[in-house]
Enzyme design. Structure first.
Site, PDB file in Angstrom:
ATOM      1  CB  CYS A  73      -5.948   4.117 -41.936  1.00 12.11           C
ATOM      2  SG  CYS A  73      -5.748   4.754 -40.251  1.00 12.11           S
TER       3      CYS A  73
ATOM      4  CB  CYS B  75      -5.904  -1.331 -35.817  1.00 10.77           C
ATOM      5  SG  CYS B  75      -4.379  -0.431 -36.123  1.00 10.77           S
TER       6      CYS B  75
HETATM    7  N1  DGL Z   1      -6.212   3.022 -37.200  1.00 10.00           N
HETATM    8  C1  DGL Z   1      -5.063   2.393 -37.668  1.00 10.00           C
HETATM    9  C2  DGL Z   1      -5.276   1.607 -38.959  1.00 10.00           C
HETATM   10  O1  DGL Z   1      -6.390   1.219 -39.275  1.00 10.00           O
HETATM   11  C3  DGL Z   1      -3.754   3.089 -37.749  1.00 10.00           C
HETATM   12  C4  DGL Z   1      -3.435   4.402 -37.195  1.00 10.00           C
HETATM   13  C5  DGL Z   1      -2.029   4.427 -36.594  1.00 10.00           C
HETATM   14  O2  DGL Z   1      -1.074   4.730 -37.306  1.00 10.00           O
HETATM   15  O3  DGL Z   1      -1.941   4.124 -35.413  1.00 10.00           O
HETATM   16  O4  DGL Z   1      -4.340   1.331 -39.659  1.00 10.00           O
END
Ligand code: DGL
Length: 262
Positions: free
Chosen positions: A186, A75
């Site tokens: 993301c 993430c």
């Molecule tokens: N999947 C997450 C990232 O790579 C973020 C998504 C969220 O806002 O929770 O930043």
């Protein structure tokens, strides 16, 4: 030996980190994985920094207690908020983060025009500012925070009119002059690459951080003597804070999807 057979933990705010898990499984199919998505508290990108830190640390601690030999923070938002603290807290555990794949995009051609899509927190954080400073002289870079986009992926809505209209509104201001590259900063966004390409044109080169993160994970496990010696196909276990069978099904479907980003 026994240590090396323990699972690699993969953590995300929701189902998006499966794009990283997919790259990990491709590169190291013989490893075992536990994937944890915190969909109950997603999105992280629009939360205060302290909340993201607290949630990330709580879940990473849980994954280590479950016996993980290494943690991939799949993430960008949680990495930018907390990876330094996690590494200080667990100095003996390989702790791998992810960041927007800006470097390969910038180096893909001379002076490219690059759009970097990410959450509000990723784009705002010092870590991203530093990355921008490193490459600003070699490319024209447009950072774009995309609140609302990860929710489509969380719902399993990976195509359709509503997604198209949402992305069209977001991306139309960047269509002229033509972009060379889009960096998906993301881990949810690789699952909507088809629609991004429909809007920006099929020539745009799309970069995601999963494959680089998977290679870095393999390097770190190798250094630590933690690569699984088994030659059998490993297992993947999914957990989600929402505890809903649909979320686990969605994760499995995303893991099996073969959308090719490059
Ligand atoms: N999947 C997450 C990232 O790579 C973020 C998504 C969220 O806002 O929770 O930043």
């Amino acid at each position: 030996m026994e240590d090396a057979r323990r699972p690699i933990a993969v953590f995300d705010s929701g189902v998006g980190g499966v794009s990283v898990l997919r790259a990990l499984v491709d590169l190291m199919p013989n490893e075992n994985y536990i994937y944890f998505g915190d969909s109950a508290h997603a999105p992280y990108g629009s939360k205060p920094l302290e909340d993201v830190r607290e949630l990330t640390e709580m879940h990473v601690t849980h994954l280590l207690e479950a016996g993980a030999k290494a943690v991939v923070v799949a993430c960008n938002t949680a990495t930018s908020a907390d990876i330094t603290i996690l590494r200080e807290r667990y100095p003996h555990i390989p702790m791998i983060g992810i960041e927007p794949a800006l470097k390969p995009a910038v180096l893909s051609k001379s002076n490219p025009r690059v759009l970097v899509m990410g959450t509000a927190m990723t784009i705002r954080q010092e870590k991203f500012r530093k990355l921008l400073n490193m490459y600003e002289g070699q490319a024209v870079i447009y950072p774009l925070s995309c609140p609302g986009l990860m929710e489509f992926v969380e719902r399993g809505e990976l195509s359709g009119r509503a997604l198209y209209e949402f992305l069209e509104k977001l991306l139309t201001p960047y269509k002229e002059p033509v972009l060379d590259c889009v960096v998906l900063g993301c881990t949810h966004y690789p699952f909507v690459t088809d629609t991004i390409r429909q809007i920006l044109g099929s020539k745009v080169a799309v970069f995601e951080g999963g494959p680089g993160t998977a290679r870095e994970t393999r390097r770190r496990l190798q250094q630590a003597g933690l690569l699984n010696p088994s030659s059998k196909k490993g297992t993947v276990r999914f957990e989600n804070s929402l505890n809903m069978p649909e979320k686990i099904r969605l994760c499995r479907m995303l893991l099996d999807s073969k959308e090719n980003v490059k």
